[in-house]
Design an enzyme around this catalytic site. Structure first.
Site, PDB file in Angstrom:
ATOM      1  N   LEU A 153       0.829  -1.214   0.000  1.00  0.00           N
ATOM      2  CA  LEU A 153       0.000   0.000   0.000  1.00  0.00           C
ATOM      3  C   LEU A 153       0.860   1.259   0.000  1.00  0.00           C
ATOM      4  O   LEU A 153       1.993   1.260   0.458  1.00  0.00           O
ATOM      5  CB  LEU A 153      -0.960   0.005   1.189  1.00  0.00           C
ATOM      6  CG  LEU A 153      -0.409   0.050   2.621  1.00  0.00           C
ATOM      7  CD1 LEU A 153      -0.027   1.446   3.053  1.00  0.00           C
ATOM      8  CD2 LEU A 153      -1.462  -0.490   3.563  1.00  0.00           C
ATOM      9  N   ARG A 154       0.293   2.319  -0.576  1.00  0.00           N
ATOM     10  CA  ARG A 154       0.968   3.628  -0.571  1.00  0.00           C
ATOM     11  C   ARG A 154       0.259   4.547   0.401  1.00  0.00           C
ATOM     12  O   ARG A 154      -0.973   4.486   0.522  1.00  0.00           O
ATOM     13  CB  ARG A 154       0.868   4.286  -1.960  1.00  0.00           C
ATOM     14  CG  ARG A 154       1.742   3.673  -3.002  1.00  0.00           C
ATOM     15  CD  ARG A 154       1.289   4.101  -4.378  1.00  0.00           C
ATOM     16  NE  ARG A 154      -0.089   3.653  -4.635  1.00  0.00           N
ATOM     17  CZ  ARG A 154      -0.772   3.930  -5.733  1.00  0.00           C
ATOM     18  NH1 ARG A 154      -0.241   4.684  -6.667  1.00  0.00           N
ATOM     19  NH2 ARG A 154      -2.005   3.472  -5.903  1.00  0.00           N
ATOM     20  N   GLU A 155       1.010   5.424   1.050  1.00  0.00           N
ATOM     21  CA  GLU A 155       0.380   6.444   1.885  1.00  0.00           C
ATOM     22  C   GLU A 155      -0.433   7.350   0.978  1.00  0.00           C
ATOM     23  O   GLU A 155      -0.062   7.602  -0.166  1.00  0.00           O
ATOM     24  CB  GLU A 155       1.447   7.244   2.618  1.00  0.00           C
ATOM     25  CG  GLU A 155       2.159   6.401   3.649  1.00  0.00           C
ATOM     26  CD  GLU A 155       3.211   7.167   4.430  1.00  0.00           C
ATOM     27  OE1 GLU A 155       3.164   8.399   4.457  1.00  0.00           O
ATOM     28  OE2 GLU A 155       4.071   6.504   5.014  1.00  0.00           O
ATOM     29  N   CYS A 260       9.708   4.558   2.959  1.00  0.00           N
ATOM     30  CA  CYS A 260       9.930   3.253   2.312  1.00  0.00           C
ATOM     31  C   CYS A 260      11.051   3.251   1.292  1.00  0.00           C
ATOM     32  O   CYS A 260      12.031   2.532   1.456  1.00  0.00           O
ATOM     33  CB  CYS A 260       8.632   2.783   1.667  1.00  0.00           C
ATOM     34  SG  CYS A 260       7.282   2.747   2.829  1.00  0.00           S
TER      35      CYS A 260
END
Ligand code: UGA
Length: 429
Positions: A153-155, A260
């Site tokens: 997942l991405r922020e 990340c």
């Protein structure tokens, strides 16, 4: 199913809330009383669109339970996820102390059959260590299988990335664990990659490093475009139309940041080194990323001449839009470099100013973009927030000392900006 997440950062909290929403009973274990009390009231520690509502809804329906205790959550769970942080150590490796500590506590509280799965990004080989710790610490009559389920997942789009991922990677040597994990993920319609631990762990690092590589490539092409008079956005659009390349993660800018990419690129270089393979390609990805940050400052020097005592308004501080996260944000390096040259910085970000104030000192934080631009010799856009896309540039121009802009995210049309009277500099055009 009953499941537990240890850790309530982006990965733990978002995935826990989504699985609770699918109808599972989900425990989330933390170790700070205040944070857990806040979460129980639906107060979440970060800004992520839609997350607060999802957490509140599932807390209310008693499917999402926040606790400080490993019992009875662990003993009741079919699956336990480890989702605590793995920060970078001084040597560039991932710091695994939290993960290993949590593994021991989980092991001590196991009862019956349980699958323990790691969501934290850990270097190849760690999962074997975790498996050993679980085996050594579990009660004799408890049975445990172990898996690695990396998270992608991405922020900023964490919930939709979790409910609609491109793939689900499940790494385990146990058929029984694999079946249980496949069942848990059934409500998510995504292709499965079923494999062993090492492969699952490496998929995560290899994916993040490849995306970082794409961004550094785009930044290098942007630099070259500036030197030869090409339009980098057209070049990148042109190459991205080739399906073999794809058009995503090719936007040039001030360099990748966040919790990340910088960490995982470093960790993969370190993993390779430990295995006697110098991954020089990734070292260059890092170099280009650092240059991309410095390049913004070089452009500012070129536009202003001497920077000393010049007022520079920064629009956007977070490492990307739709988050308040400042971890390794390009804005930190860029503002530090500008301040070293004697610039006076004012700044505005819709969400991250409180967090920014803890890491960036001597910055005049403003209430909006217009105030940050007032009296400035130059404005620099560093985050692609939607609210920056439709600013009233006539009034901004009138309030600035000299109408100059570095558009670090290529949000504006260069010819429109110069028609408005701005000296404009984008990235790669
Ligand atoms: C990244 C990955 O995209 C996720 O798949 C992964 O799960 C996550 O790391 C993680 O390992 O936890 P995230 O760091 O939240 O997600 O955000 P991204 O959207 O990937 O952006 C990272 C950085 O790259 C940002 O600074 C962004 O501005 C920059 N970026 C991204 C560019 O400069 N250009 C692009 O074209 C895309």
């Amino acid at each position: 199913m009953t499941i537990t997440f240890v850790g309530h950062g982006y990965v733990g909290l978002v995935t826990a809330a989504v699985f609770a929403d699918f109808g599972n009973t989900v425990y989330v274990i933390g170790h700070t009383k205040e944070k857990i009390e806040n979460l129980k009231r639906g107060v979440i520690p970060m800004y992520e669109p839609g997350l607060e509502e999802l957490v509140k809804k599932n807390v209310k329906s008693k499917r999402l339970i926040f606790t400080l205790d490993y019992n009875p959550s662990i003993s009741q769970s079919d699956i336990v996820f480890i989702a605590v942080g793995t920060p970078t150590t001084k040597t560039g490796d991932a710091d695994l102390s939290m993960v290993l500590d949590v593994a021991k506590k989980i092991g001590q509280n196991l009862e019956g059959y349980t699958v323990v799965a790691t969501k934290s990004t850990v270097p190849a080989g760690t999962n074997k260590k975790i498996k050993r710790i679980l085996e050594e610490s579990r009660p004799q009559d408890a049975e445990v299988d172990y898996a690695s389920i990396p998270e992608f997942l991405r922020e900023g789009s964490a919930i939709s990335d979790t409910t609609n991922p491109d793939r689900i990677v499940i790494g385990t040597e146990s058929k029984k664990a694999q079946e249980l994990l496949v069942k848990l993920h059934e409500p998510i319609n995504a292709p499965l990659v079923l494999t062993n631990f090492e492969t699952a762990e490496l998929i995560k690092y290899a994916a993040n490093a490849f995306l970082a590589l794409k961004i550094s490539y785009a930044n290098a092409i942007a630099k070259l475009s500036e030197l030869i008079g090409a339009d980098a956005l057209k070049v990148l659009e042109g190459i991205g139309m080739d399906k073999r390349i794809g058009n995503m993660f090719l936007s040039p800018g001030p360099g990748y940041g966040g919790s990340c990419f910088p960490k995982d690129v470093k960790a993969l270089i370190s993993i390779a080194k430990d295995n006697d393979y110098p991954f020089s390609l990734l070292e260059e990805v890092e170099n280009i990323n650092n240059q991309s940050r410095r390049d913004i400052v070089r452009k500012a020097r070129k536009m202003l001449g001497d920077i000393r005592d010049k007022k520079i308004g920064i629009l956007g501080l977070a490492f990307k839009a739709n988050t308040d996260d400042m971890r390794d944000a390009p804005a930190i390096d860029i503002i530090n470099l500008l301040q070293n040259d004697g610039a006076k910085i004012s700044a505005y970000d819709p969400k991250s100013m409180d967090v920014a104030a803890t890491v960036l000192k001597n910055v005049d934080y403003k209430k909006n973009a217009y105030e940050a631009a007032e009296g400035a010799d130059l404005i620099i856009v560093l985050t692609e927030w939607n609210e920056f896309k439709e600013l009233d540039f006539s009034s901004i121009k009138n309030s600035m000392r000299t109408p100059k802009i570095i558009d670090g995210r290529n949000l504006y049309d260069p010819s429109e900006m110069s028609d408005l009277g701005f000296t404009y500099q984008g990235i790669g055009r």
